[in-house]
Design a protein around this motif. Structure first.
Motif, PDB file in Angstrom:
ATOM      1  N   ARG A  68       0.810  -1.216   0.000  1.00  0.00           N
ATOM      2  CA  ARG A  68       0.000   0.000   0.000  1.00  0.00           C
ATOM      3  C   ARG A  68       0.848   1.272   0.000  1.00  0.00           C
ATOM      4  O   ARG A  68       0.583   2.196  -0.776  1.00  0.00           O
ATOM      5  CB  ARG A  68      -0.914  -0.010   1.228  1.00  0.00           C
ATOM      6  CG  ARG A  68      -1.610   1.310   1.509  1.00  0.00           C
ATOM      7  CD  ARG A  68      -2.562   1.202   2.692  1.00  0.00           C
ATOM      8  NE  ARG A  68      -1.889   0.785   3.903  1.00  0.00           N
ATOM      9  CZ  ARG A  68      -1.252   1.615   4.733  1.00  0.00           C
ATOM     10  NH1 ARG A  68      -1.194   2.919   4.455  1.00  0.00           N
ATOM     11  NH2 ARG A  68      -0.685   1.174   5.834  1.00  0.00           N
ATOM     12  N   SER A  71       2.597   1.974  -3.451  1.00  0.00           N
ATOM     13  CA  SER A  71       1.861   1.681  -4.682  1.00  0.00           C
ATOM     14  C   SER A  71       0.945   2.775  -5.183  1.00  0.00           C
ATOM     15  O   SER A  71       0.402   2.655  -6.274  1.00  0.00           O
ATOM     16  CB  SER A  71       1.023   0.406  -4.488  1.00  0.00           C
ATOM     17  OG  SER A  71       1.833  -0.690  -4.201  1.00  0.00           O
ATOM     18  N   GLY A  72       0.725   3.820  -4.437  1.00  0.00           N
ATOM     19  CA  GLY A  72      -0.285   4.780  -4.846  1.00  0.00           C
ATOM     20  C   GLY A  72       0.197   5.801  -5.851  1.00  0.00           C
ATOM     21  O   GLY A  72       1.384   5.902  -6.169  1.00  0.00           O
ATOM     22  N   PRO A  77      -1.974   9.243  -1.419  1.00  0.00           N
ATOM     23  CA  PRO A  77      -1.754   7.930  -0.805  1.00  0.00           C
ATOM     24  C   PRO A  77      -3.036   7.129  -0.665  1.00  0.00           C
ATOM     25  O   PRO A  77      -4.132   7.690  -0.577  1.00  0.00           O
ATOM     26  CB  PRO A  77      -1.161   8.285   0.562  1.00  0.00           C
ATOM     27  CG  PRO A  77      -1.674   9.666   0.853  1.00  0.00           C
ATOM     28  CD  PRO A  77      -1.732  10.359  -0.475  1.00  0.00           C
ATOM     29  N   MET A  78      -2.876   5.836  -0.638  1.00  0.00           N
ATOM     30  CA  MET A  78      -4.002   4.964  -0.350  1.00  0.00           C
ATOM     31  C   MET A  78      -4.433   5.160   1.103  1.00  0.00           C
ATOM     32  O   MET A  78      -3.620   5.540   1.952  1.00  0.00           O
ATOM     33  CB  MET A  78      -3.628   3.503  -0.592  1.00  0.00           C
ATOM     34  CG  MET A  78      -3.429   3.148  -2.039  1.00  0.00           C
ATOM     35  SD  MET A  78      -3.243   1.358  -2.271  1.00  0.00           S
ATOM     36  CE  MET A  78      -2.982   1.298  -4.051  1.00  0.00           C
ATOM     37  N   TYR A  82      -6.530   0.689   4.533  1.00  0.00           N
ATOM     38  CA  TYR A  82      -6.261  -0.432   3.629  1.00  0.00           C
ATOM     39  C   TYR A  82      -5.211  -1.359   4.247  1.00  0.00           C
ATOM     40  O   TYR A  82      -4.333  -0.917   4.980  1.00  0.00           O
ATOM     41  CB  TYR A  82      -5.755   0.088   2.283  1.00  0.00           C
ATOM     42  CG  TYR A  82      -6.831   0.512   1.303  1.00  0.00           C
ATOM     43  CD1 TYR A  82      -8.125   0.807   1.726  1.00  0.00           C
ATOM     44  CD2 TYR A  82      -6.551   0.631  -0.051  1.00  0.00           C
ATOM     45  CE1 TYR A  82      -9.097   1.204   0.824  1.00  0.00           C
ATOM     46  CE2 TYR A  82      -7.527   1.030  -0.967  1.00  0.00           C
ATOM     47  CZ  TYR A  82      -8.790   1.319  -0.521  1.00  0.00           C
ATOM     48  OH  TYR A  82      -9.758   1.707  -1.409  1.00  0.00           O
ATOM     49  N   ILE A  91      -8.452  -1.508  -4.672  1.00  0.00           N
ATOM     50  CA  ILE A  91      -7.652  -0.784  -5.662  1.00  0.00           C
ATOM     51  C   ILE A  91      -8.560  -0.063  -6.648  1.00  0.00           C
ATOM     52  O   ILE A  91      -8.304   1.085  -7.033  1.00  0.00           O
ATOM     53  CB  ILE A  91      -6.707  -1.756  -6.393  1.00  0.00           C
ATOM     54  CG1 ILE A  91      -5.733  -2.393  -5.395  1.00  0.00           C
ATOM     55  CG2 ILE A  91      -5.925  -1.021  -7.483  1.00  0.00           C
ATOM     56  CD1 ILE A  91      -4.984  -3.575  -5.945  1.00  0.00           C
ATOM     57  N   TYR A  94     -10.017   2.948  -4.907  1.00  0.00           N
ATOM     58  CA  TYR A  94      -8.978   3.972  -4.780  1.00  0.00           C
ATOM     59  C   TYR A  94      -8.736   4.682  -6.116  1.00  0.00           C
ATOM     60  O   TYR A  94      -8.633   5.917  -6.175  1.00  0.00           O
ATOM     61  CB  TYR A  94      -7.685   3.313  -4.290  1.00  0.00           C
ATOM     62  CG  TYR A  94      -6.449   4.159  -4.458  1.00  0.00           C
ATOM     63  CD1 TYR A  94      -6.205   5.235  -3.611  1.00  0.00           C
ATOM     64  CD2 TYR A  94      -5.523   3.879  -5.462  1.00  0.00           C
ATOM     65  CE1 TYR A  94      -5.060   6.011  -3.767  1.00  0.00           C
ATOM     66  CE2 TYR A  94      -4.385   4.641  -5.620  1.00  0.00           C
ATOM     67  CZ  TYR A  94      -4.158   5.713  -4.773  1.00  0.00           C
ATOM     68  OH  TYR A  94      -3.034   6.476  -4.928  1.00  0.00           O
ATOM     69  N   THR A  95      -8.672   3.919  -7.206  1.00  0.00           N
ATOM     70  CA  THR A  95      -8.447   4.500  -8.531  1.00  0.00           C
ATOM     71  C   THR A  95      -9.587   5.434  -8.910  1.00  0.00           C
ATOM     72  O   THR A  95      -9.368   6.519  -9.465  1.00  0.00           O
ATOM     73  CB  THR A  95      -8.290   3.377  -9.578  1.00  0.00           C
ATOM     74  OG1 THR A  95      -7.233   2.502  -9.181  1.00  0.00           O
ATOM     75  CG2 THR A  95      -7.979   3.948 -10.943  1.00  0.00           C
ATOM     76  N   PHE A  98      -9.385   8.655  -7.035  1.00  0.00           N
ATOM     77  CA  PHE A  98      -8.374   9.518  -7.651  1.00  0.00           C
ATOM     78  C   PHE A  98      -8.993  10.320  -8.792  1.00  0.00           C
ATOM     79  O   PHE A  98      -8.797  11.540  -8.897  1.00  0.00           O
ATOM     80  CB  PHE A  98      -7.228   8.648  -8.161  1.00  0.00           C
ATOM     81  CG  PHE A  98      -6.188   9.377  -8.959  1.00  0.00           C
ATOM     82  CD1 PHE A  98      -5.155  10.049  -8.321  1.00  0.00           C
ATOM     83  CD2 PHE A  98      -6.221   9.384 -10.341  1.00  0.00           C
ATOM     84  CE1 PHE A  98      -4.173  10.716  -9.056  1.00  0.00           C
ATOM     85  CE2 PHE A  98      -5.251  10.047 -11.085  1.00  0.00           C
ATOM     86  CZ  PHE A  98      -4.236  10.710 -10.434  1.00  0.00           C
ATOM     87  N   TYR A 362       2.012   2.806 -10.242  1.00  0.00           N
ATOM     88  CA  TYR A 362       1.213   4.021 -10.202  1.00  0.00           C
ATOM     89  C   TYR A 362       2.062   5.287 -10.092  1.00  0.00           C
ATOM     90  O   TYR A 362       1.905   6.238 -10.861  1.00  0.00           O
ATOM     91  CB  TYR A 362       0.226   3.959  -9.030  1.00  0.00           C
ATOM     92  CG  TYR A 362      -1.026   3.163  -9.289  1.00  0.00           C
ATOM     93  CD1 TYR A 362      -0.976   1.954  -9.993  1.00  0.00           C
ATOM     94  CD2 TYR A 362      -2.264   3.596  -8.837  1.00  0.00           C
ATOM     95  CE1 TYR A 362      -2.114   1.215 -10.212  1.00  0.00           C
ATOM     96  CE2 TYR A 362      -3.419   2.858  -9.053  1.00  0.00           C
ATOM     97  CZ  TYR A 362      -3.341   1.671  -9.745  1.00  0.00           C
ATOM     98  OH  TYR A 362      -4.478   0.943  -9.978  1.00  0.00           O
ATOM     99  N   THR A 363       2.979   5.322  -9.118  1.00  0.00           N
ATOM    100  CA  THR A 363       3.834   6.495  -8.977  1.00  0.00           C
ATOM    101  C   THR A 363       4.745   6.656 -10.189  1.00  0.00           C
ATOM    102  O   THR A 363       5.027   7.782 -10.625  1.00  0.00           O
ATOM    103  CB  THR A 363       4.668   6.398  -7.695  1.00  0.00           C
ATOM    104  OG1 THR A 363       3.793   6.279  -6.574  1.00  0.00           O
ATOM    105  CG2 THR A 363       5.543   7.624  -7.515  1.00  0.00           C
TER     106      THR A 363
END
Length: 455
Positions: A68, A71-72, A77-78, A82, A91, A94-95, A98, A362-363
């Motif tokens: 977690r 990975s965001g 951030p997630m 989580y 996920i 979360y997406t 965003f 993701y980043t």
């Protein structure tokens, strides 16, 4: 009735796809005020993480293989609620949060697929599946690499069920069956665990050994430990982690796993903490490569045989950009792209997400989207600087393997080391004088989006 755009819009950019990569690109363009349109063939954002998206390779038990905290999206951030390794539904949520937080939905046209991309002069013509045509300055292809299942062929005839893992959704599909999983990537390992817990008998056929890495070491997510711990030179890091894995796991060959024919870190990391458990308890067994099929019997290269009901190929995907395939230079199924994004021969055609890396994506998407956006912005506002980058796209071929000799396979042809990749992106940014991503850099976009929501 199909219509044509009345007048070209050469100042606009087209983003194809509204998965994580496409959303990252959209935020970057929006921050710099670059006008764009975004087309998504599905009815919502999320890409492969939406189980309702036709053709997605996702399955109910799928989780991130990166943790977690690593990975965001950048500066988004997630949630702390989580778990260390979020599941696919988290996920997806979360997406979508965003996309909502940055006001990206209004520019997305859903249920609209791109049928063709054609270069016209210095611009691009994008044709949708209804025949509608639009003109653009640039096109960002962000439709991903897991939509064309790869199905090997083996001699003989199999009378049971043969499937690719892309069709797998639920572990309950294995109930009452003898199941053979072919391939031991991260999805193959996950699905093998589902089979071990639900099938009458479960087997995994593999051609080579892999280094199996648990998701936690000392209670800490493994990638956090690798990212936040001391950054050792490879000649020290490799023996340290090899000794650590041996201490934690013991000798995995006693469970039937072949000894790896390559060094640690030379292949895509296989992160799984459950498979060893099921091997230790005899709920799944390792078999070598398939030699041939004989009815409902699978014969392996060591002469052993098993009666099987379902053969499920977890053998990966062929990379495709079907609407613009002819404009990419392909070798071993991988496109030749500068920094894994910039088309060397056709200006302003980008492939975002066509990369294999030993870290979260993701980043990474955010950092490279930032460079894409600044390059496009410079074409109008700092053309001399854009011309310098044009020359880099054509001629610069940096080594991004971080000193690691990756496996000589098609999959690893486009493979890069995360530390080396981020370091080189930093070098490019500094050379061009482009802005780096820093905390709060997207704050103005978020504030504007939230103000619009409240209005």
């Amino acid at each position: 009735m199909a219509t044509k755009e009345a007048a070209p819009a050469p100042d606009r950019v087209c983003i194809i796809g509204a998965g994580p990569a496409g959303l990252s690109a959209a935020r970057a363009l929006k921050r710099l005020g670059i006008p764009y349109d975004q087309f998504e063939r599905h009815s919502d954002v999320g890409g492969i993480w939406d189980l309702d998206n036709p053709g997605t390779p996702m399955y109910e038990s799928a989780h991130f293989i990166s943790s977690r905290k690593t990975s965001g999206f950048f500066d988004f951030p997630m949630p702390d609620t989580y778990p260390d390794y979020p599941g696919n539904r988290q996920i997806l949520a979360y997406t979508r949060s965003f996309a909502d937080a940055f006001g990206l939905r209004p520019a997305i046209q859903f249920d609209r697929a791109v049928a063709d991309v054609e270069q016209v002069g210095t611009g691009w013509r994008v044709t949708l599946d209804d025949g509608t045509e639009h003109a653009y300055k640039a096109v960002i292809c962000a439709t991903g690499v897991t939509w064309a299942p790869r199905m090997p062929q083996h001699p003989g005839t199999f009378t049971g069920e043969i499937r690719h893992s892309s069709s797998f959704r639920s572990a309950l599909e294995f109930r009452g069956k003898r199941v053979l999983i072919v391939g031991l990537g991260n999805s193959g390992a996950d699905i093998a665990c589902d089979a071990a817990a639900n099938a009458d008998a479960a087997f995994v056929s593999i051609r080579r050994g892999y280094h199996l890495i648990p998701k936690h070491l000392f209670g800490i997510p493994t990638d956090e430990l690798a990212n936040d711990g001391p950054q050792l030179p490879l000649r020290f890091e490799r023996p340290f982690f090899r000794a650590l894995l041996r201490l934690v796991q013991g000798d995995l060959t006693k469970y039937g796993l072949p000894k790896p024919d390559h060094k640690l870190f030379e292949s895509h990391p296989l992160l799984n903490s459950q498979l060893v458990h099921y091997l230790q308890h005899g709920d799944v067994a390792i078999r070598p490569d398939i030699a041939r099929f004989e009815g409902n019997t699978v014969v392996f290269t060591d002469g052993s045989r098993e009666e099987i009901d379902v053969v499920l190929y977890a053998t990966g995907y062929d990379w495709e950009i079907p609407y613009a395939d002819k404009y990419f230079d392909w070798a071993d199924g991988r496109p030749d792209l500068y920094l894994s994004v910039f088309n060397r021969e056709h200006r302003n055609l980008f492939g975002l997400g066509y990369i294999e890396i030993n870290s979260s994506a993701y980043t990474l998407f955010d950092h490279i989207s930032n460079i894409v956006a600044q390059y496009l912005h410079d074409q109008d506002h700092a053309p001399d600087r854009a011309a310098v980058f044009d020359d880099l796209i054509r001629t610069d071929r940096p080594k991004l393997n971080g000193g690691i000799k990756f496996l000589a396979s098609a999959r690893h042809r486009a493979y890069v080391d995360a530390h080396a990749y981020h370091a080189y992106l930093r070098t490019v940014r500094e050379r061009l004088g482009w802005q780096n991503l820093t905390p709060g850099i997207f704050a103005e976009v978020r504030r504007a989006a939230m103000a619009a929501v409240k209005a």
